[in-house]
Design a protein around this motif. Structure first.
Motif, mmCIF file in Angstrom:
data_model
loop_
_atom_site.group_PDB
_atom_site.id
_atom_site.type_symbol
_atom_site.label_atom_id
_atom_site.label_comp_id
_atom_site.label_asym_id
_atom_site.label_seq_id
_atom_site.Cartn_x
_atom_site.Cartn_y
_atom_site.Cartn_z
ATOM 1 N N TRP A 1 0.855 -1.197 0.000
ATOM 2 C CA TRP A 1 0.000 0.000 0.000
ATOM 3 C C TRP A 1 0.878 1.228 0.000
ATOM 4 O O TRP A 1 1.810 1.351 0.791
ATOM 5 C CB TRP A 1 -0.899 -0.010 1.217
ATOM 6 N N CYS B 1 -3.595 -9.330 -1.887
ATOM 7 C CA CYS B 1 -4.902 -8.932 -1.345
ATOM 8 C C CYS B 1 -5.112 -7.427 -1.393
ATOM 9 O O CYS B 1 -6.246 -6.956 -1.580
ATOM 10 C CB CYS B 1 -5.048 -9.444 0.093
ATOM 11 N N TRP C 1 -8.699 -7.255 -3.109
ATOM 12 C CA TRP C 1 -9.848 -7.485 -2.245
ATOM 13 C C TRP C 1 -10.850 -6.317 -2.239
ATOM 14 O O TRP C 1 -11.111 -5.705 -1.208
ATOM 15 C CB TRP C 1 -9.387 -7.784 -0.825
ATOM 16 N N SER C 2 -11.427 -6.049 -3.396
ATOM 17 C CA SER C 2 -12.575 -5.145 -3.423
ATOM 18 C C SER C 2 -13.783 -5.919 -2.925
ATOM 19 O O SER C 2 -13.760 -7.155 -2.817
ATOM 20 C CB SER C 2 -12.826 -4.656 -4.850
ATOM 21 N N ALA C 3 -14.863 -5.213 -2.627
ATOM 22 C CA ALA C 3 -16.068 -5.895 -2.164
ATOM 23 C C ALA C 3 -16.566 -6.882 -3.219
ATOM 24 O O ALA C 3 -16.940 -8.019 -2.897
ATOM 25 C CB ALA C 3 -17.151 -4.877 -1.823
ATOM 26 N N ASP C 4 -16.548 -6.477 -4.486
ATOM 27 C CA ASP C 4 -17.029 -7.372 -5.540
ATOM 28 C C ASP C 4 -16.159 -8.612 -5.657
ATOM 29 O O ASP C 4 -16.665 -9.714 -5.903
ATOM 30 C CB ASP C 4 -17.071 -6.621 -6.879
ATOM 31 N N TYR C 5 -14.861 -8.447 -5.490
ATOM 32 C CA TYR C 5 -13.954 -9.596 -5.559
ATOM 33 C C TYR C 5 -14.227 -10.557 -4.402
ATOM 34 O O TYR C 5 -14.269 -11.778 -4.584
ATOM 35 C CB TYR C 5 -12.508 -9.100 -5.507
ATOM 36 N N ALA D 1 -20.665 -3.794 2.884
ATOM 37 C CA ALA D 1 -19.992 -2.839 2.006
ATOM 38 C C ALA D 1 -20.946 -1.837 1.379
ATOM 39 O O ALA D 1 -20.627 -0.652 1.247
ATOM 40 C CB ALA D 1 -19.242 -3.590 0.904
ATOM 41 N N TYR D 2 -22.131 -2.313 0.973
ATOM 42 C CA TYR D 2 -23.027 -1.473 0.189
ATOM 43 C C TYR D 2 -24.293 -1.065 0.934
ATOM 44 O O TYR D 2 -25.068 -0.247 0.442
ATOM 45 C CB TYR D 2 -23.417 -2.193 -1.107
ATOM 46 N N VAL E 1 -8.508 -3.790 3.797
ATOM 47 C CA VAL E 1 -9.461 -2.882 3.151
ATOM 48 C C VAL E 1 -9.963 -1.880 4.186
ATOM 49 O O VAL E 1 -10.361 -2.256 5.287
ATOM 50 C CB VAL E 1 -10.659 -3.656 2.570
ATOM 51 N N ASP F 1 -14.436 2.842 7.520
ATOM 52 C CA ASP F 1 -15.018 2.458 6.243
ATOM 53 C C ASP F 1 -15.412 0.986 6.321
ATOM 54 O O ASP F 1 -15.224 0.338 7.349
ATOM 55 C CB ASP F 1 -13.982 2.619 5.109
#
Length: 426
Positions: free
Chosen positions: A6, A81, A85-89, A131-132, A284, A353
């Motif tokens: 990162w 990762c 490691w997005s939410a969709d992934y 997440a959403y 994340v 987040d």
């Protein structure tokens, strides 16, 4: 496996005001983002030390472990990762494995008073909700039959029961009080049908929530059979485990567990301590962590392994006067940060987040000092448990004396414990 790092240079963390300022103007439209969870009481907290760049096992064991203080390791390789490691992934790769989740209508989860319930969700559904949100129209989809059954709250899985039993063990050991089920202590609210205060979840299968559209979710992953198996990322989520790589900071023989943690934005977790050394790898999101040294134990107002001081930013000092004498440390974890939390250090976590982290635990004491049936890794070491049992016997013996004699000999016992077992820390 190639790792990802990162780029923390893109951010500037101002601990005094709990803010993260983008260094690159293009990264934000304007003013600094105010991070939630930093009251005036914590303004006296010391910053957690940050070690930037390489930190191999030799340096970690020589410089960091002996100090027995929390440290952020920043810039280490923790695998792909960070970029993946997005939410969709996570929804795609994590699959529909059922997981036991803490669900609450309140952002500040309280384990002592149980303002949450345990519910079972498919992992992909958990990530989508955390997440959403529960009413994101852009992520519509029919719930599976399994999901609908879980949403009723009727099908309480073995994971739910094991989760609850595991988390209660220290309450029972610490206070000797058997607690009621977390389900009977659910957040009080006006139900859609039935008596006030009764939680009626999942009556309408089309509603993608249990109690409220704004409810919060927290996953502390469990082993396949929580009563026998410890959490292990490679076993529990093999496709995700391929993306994660923990730097080898400890002897592999001492490894205990690797716990996947997923939480909603703004989620506050109760202050508690663990009995094993551990590393919290933030993957994340960002989160604030406040830590208190073991020497603050008397001022933490403990019930088992958990502090009853729920709001550490604005504590009720009339009720918890000793809390004013604590010595907090504070930090903001960025994606890619690895926070070393020594055993017995109290910690309180606030997710700013949608948050995903991997928490790795290892034994810092000889293996025979830990309970063999402890799948959570949160029971006190065997010698400490025996000592507490002996203390209970001693207190029972004192109770046969008149009050003034009880007071006198109890003070002598405290003096003996202090002179024999207390450590003078710098």
């Amino acid at each position: 496996m190639s790792g990802a790092v990162w780029d923390s240079s893109a951010f500037s963390v101002d601990r005094g005001f709990s803010t993260v300022r983008p260094m690159n103007p293009a990264a934000s439209a304007g003013s600094p983002v105010r991070l939630r969870g930093g009251g005036d009481f914590m303004s006296r907290a010391k910053p957690v030390r940050i070690v930037q760049g390489e930190c191999d096992a030799v340096r970690f064991r020589r410089e960091i472990l002996p100090a027995r203080e929390p440290v952020i390791l920043r810039g280490l390789l923790i695998g792909q990762c960070l970029g993946l490691w997005s939410a969709d992934y996570l929804i795609e790769k994590g699959g529909d494995k059922d997981v036991s989740v803490h669900v609450s209508t309140e952002a500040r989860m309280d384990f002592v008073n149980k303002n949450f319930v345990y519910r079972t969700l498919p992992f992909a559904e958990l990530v989508k909700r955390a997440a959403y949100g529960c009413r994101d129209s852009s992520r519509e989809g029919e719930q599976s039959e399994t999901h609908q059954a879980s949403a009723t709250g009727v099908d309480e899985s073995c994971a739910d029961r094991g989760h609850e039993a595991g988390e209660k063990c220290l309450d029972e050991a610490g206070g000797g009080e058997k607690r009621d089920s977390g389900r009977s202590s659910a957040p009080v609210q006006e139900s859609k049908e039935g008596a006030p205060g009764q939680v009626v979840a999942g009556q309408d299968p089309s509603e993608p929530f249990f109690m409220s559209p704004s409810e919060k979710y927290y996953l502390r992953a469990l082993g396949s059979d929580p009563r026998k198996d410890v959490a292990d990322l490679k076993t529990d989520f093999p496709l995700l485990a391929a993306d994660f790589e923990l730097p080898q900071l400890f002897d592999p023989e001492d490894y205990f567990s690797s716990v996947l943690r997923v939480g909603s934005p703004d989620l506050h977790l109760w202050t508690h301590y663990d009995t094993m050394d551990n590393a919290l790898a933030q993957v994340v999101g960002t989160k604030r962590v406040v830590l208190f040294p073991p020497s603050d134990a008397e001022a933490m107002y403990l019930k088992g392994d958990k502090s009853t001081v729920l709001d550490i930013d604005n504590p009720d000092l009339a009720r918890f006067p000793l809390f004013n004498s604590t010595h907090p440390f504070e930090c903001t974890l960025l994606p890619g940060d690895l926070l070393f939390i020594p055993a017995l250090w109290f910690h309180n976590v606030v997710a700013h987040d949608f948050s995903v982290a991997v928490n790795v635990f290892w034994r810092q004491l000889p293996k025979n000092m830990y309970e063999t049936n402890d799948t959570y890794g949160n029971k006190d070491p065997v010698p400490a448990t025996r000592a507490m049992m002996s203390l209970a016997s001693a207190l029972k013996a004192l109770s046969t004396l008149p009050p003034d004699h009880q007071d006198f000999f109890a003070r002598r016992m405290v003096m003996k414990i202090k002179s024999s077992a207390y450590v003078d820390l710098p």
